[in-house]
Scaffold this active site. Structure first.
Site, short mmCIF file in Angstrom:
data_model
loop_
_atom_site.label_atom_id
_atom_site.label_comp_id
_atom_site.label_asym_id
_atom_site.label_seq_id
_atom_site.Cartn_x
_atom_site.Cartn_y
_atom_site.Cartn_z
N GLN A 9 64.97 -38.29 48.06
CA GLN A 9 63.51 -38.27 48.22
C GLN A 9 62.94 -36.90 47.86
OE1 GLN A 9 61.26 -38.15 51.99
NE2 GLN A 9 60.49 -40.18 51.40
N CYS A 24 54.26 -38.11 54.06
CA CYS A 24 54.44 -37.14 55.15
C CYS A 24 53.15 -36.38 55.43
CB CYS A 24 55.56 -36.15 54.80
SG CYS A 24 55.78 -34.94 56.12
N LYS A 27 57.07 -43.71 48.80
CA LYS A 27 56.85 -44.01 50.22
C LYS A 27 55.44 -43.55 50.59
CE LYS A 27 58.60 -43.75 54.84
NZ LYS A 27 58.56 -42.47 55.52
N GLY A 87 63.73 -45.92 60.64
CA GLY A 87 63.64 -44.48 60.86
C GLY A 87 64.33 -44.11 62.17
N ARG A 88 63.52 -43.82 63.17
CA ARG A 88 64.09 -43.35 64.45
C ARG A 88 65.05 -44.36 65.06
NH1 ARG A 88 58.61 -42.94 67.14
NH2 ARG A 88 58.39 -44.67 65.67
#
Ligand SMILES: Cc1cc2nc3c(=O)[nH]c(=O)nc-3n(C[C@H](O)[C@H](O)[C@H](O)COP(=O)(O)O)c2cc1C
Length: 319
Positions: A55, A85, A124, A209-210
């Site tokens: 990425q 982000c 993304k 993700g998390r």
């Protein structure tokens, strides 16, 4: 994920299985050409981590060619452009979500990237600064028109915190606007979350993700239970998993690069335990990886296997 999805954790994901595509954390395009891939924890990877997408954080089309040449030398399997982000440190450099706020710059970057790589090119994104259907639709179709092959959507707005329920229903709208695969991201911590998300938006895939950092076996569970993949149900023994993580960071990274990564991982991994804050704070206060290992051993001794793992289906054990 920054500080988390480096080689050690990616190898653990791979051992459990069920992952269609792994990803590096976001990498500054400007720094890539001079980064030493033999020692940089951002770039070290092994044959176990395949296929692997890299990425990029990019602010200008001028950064594309040198960064992509570096990724080709690393045998990247796919290249992802980070446009989601919202962190100020990324935004002030004109990268990440800043590209959604400057669609013409984003377009130049994608056009240049498409020219420079035959690899799958993905992006993304988030939903926007505010809910603006026309702007979001224009941005997504622009990405498709310029040659992006797949879109991952973190279904939150720029300033929405991770605590807020993700707006998966917006992913269903995006799917109607574009013909390329759309991957849903945000708020998937269990197989049931994955089911709910897919039911609501019909995404072509899921990005974890998390949830995957807390439970690295979640990909395997989802692949088996939702996608019907022929994967042995993971049996998880958390102390062994933690110990494997420490062994891998010791093996892969130089000493000064290990403890920080262990702390980052522990912050999430501790979520498996009712009293995980004790593990987390013990590790945050450790001055060496060995001290952390000893503190974790004491914690595991006093906190038997939590329910979530005892429930895992039978199969092979990660050790
Ligand atoms: C510590 C941390 C680091 C992250 N780093 C990245 C990153 O490098 N690239 C990226 O696209 N998203 C990054 N994200 C965002 C996640 O990929 C994901 O979009 C977000 O956490 C929502 O998904 P989740 O609810 O499954 O965690 C990061 C998130 C966290 C919490």
């Amino acid at each position: 994920m920054a500080g988390l999805t480096h080689s050690a954790l990616r190898q653990i994901f791979s051992r459990f299985g069920g992952v269609g595509l792994l990803s590096t954390e976001m990498l500054w395009a400007k720094r890539l050409p001079t980064e030493n891939s033999r020692i940089s924890p951002y770039l070290i990877s092994t044959v176990l981590e395949k296929p692997l997408s890299y990425q990029l954080l990019v602010s200008s089309d001028r950064e594309i060619a040198p960064a992509m040449d570096a990724l080709h030398r690393l045998h990247a399997d796919a290249i992802d452009l980070n446009m989601g982000c919202p962190h100020w440190s990324v935004g002030k450099s004109g990268c990440g979500f800043a590209l959604m706020e400057q669609p013409e710059n984003a377009r130049r970057i994608v056009t240049e990237a498409r020219k420079h790589t035959p690899l799958p090119l993905t992006a993304k994104i988030r939903l926007g600064v505010e809910l603006d259907e026309e702007a979001l639709r224009g941005f997504c179709t622009m990405l498709e028109d310029e040659g992006v092959d797949m879109l991952s959507v973190h279904a939150r707005l720029k300033k929405e915190s991770f605590a807020r329920r993700p707006r998966w229903e917006w992913i269903a709208r995006i799917k109607q606007w574009v013909g390329i695969p759309v991957v849903a991201n945000g708020g998937i911590f269990t197989v049931q979350d994955a089911r709910d998300c897919l039911g609501m938006c019909g995404a072509d895939g899921l990005m974890l993700g998390r949830g995957a950092v807390i439970r690295p076996w979640l990909f395997a569970e989802i692949a088996r239970e939702i996608y019907g993949c022929d994967i042995v149900g993971p049996v998880v023994f958390l102390p062994a998993l933690y110990s494997t993580f420490i062994d891998l960071i010791n093996e892969l990274y130089r000493p000064e690069r290990r403890l920080g990564r262990l702390k980052e991982f522990t912050y999430y991994f501790a979520g498996n335990y009712q009293f995980g804050h004790q593990l987390s704070s013990g590790i945050q206060g450790s001055r060496s990886v060995e001290e952390a290992r000893e503190r974790a051993a004491v914690f595991f001794e006093n906190n038997g296997s939590p329910q979530s793992c005892a429930n895992a289906a039978t199969g092979t054990k990660l050790n």
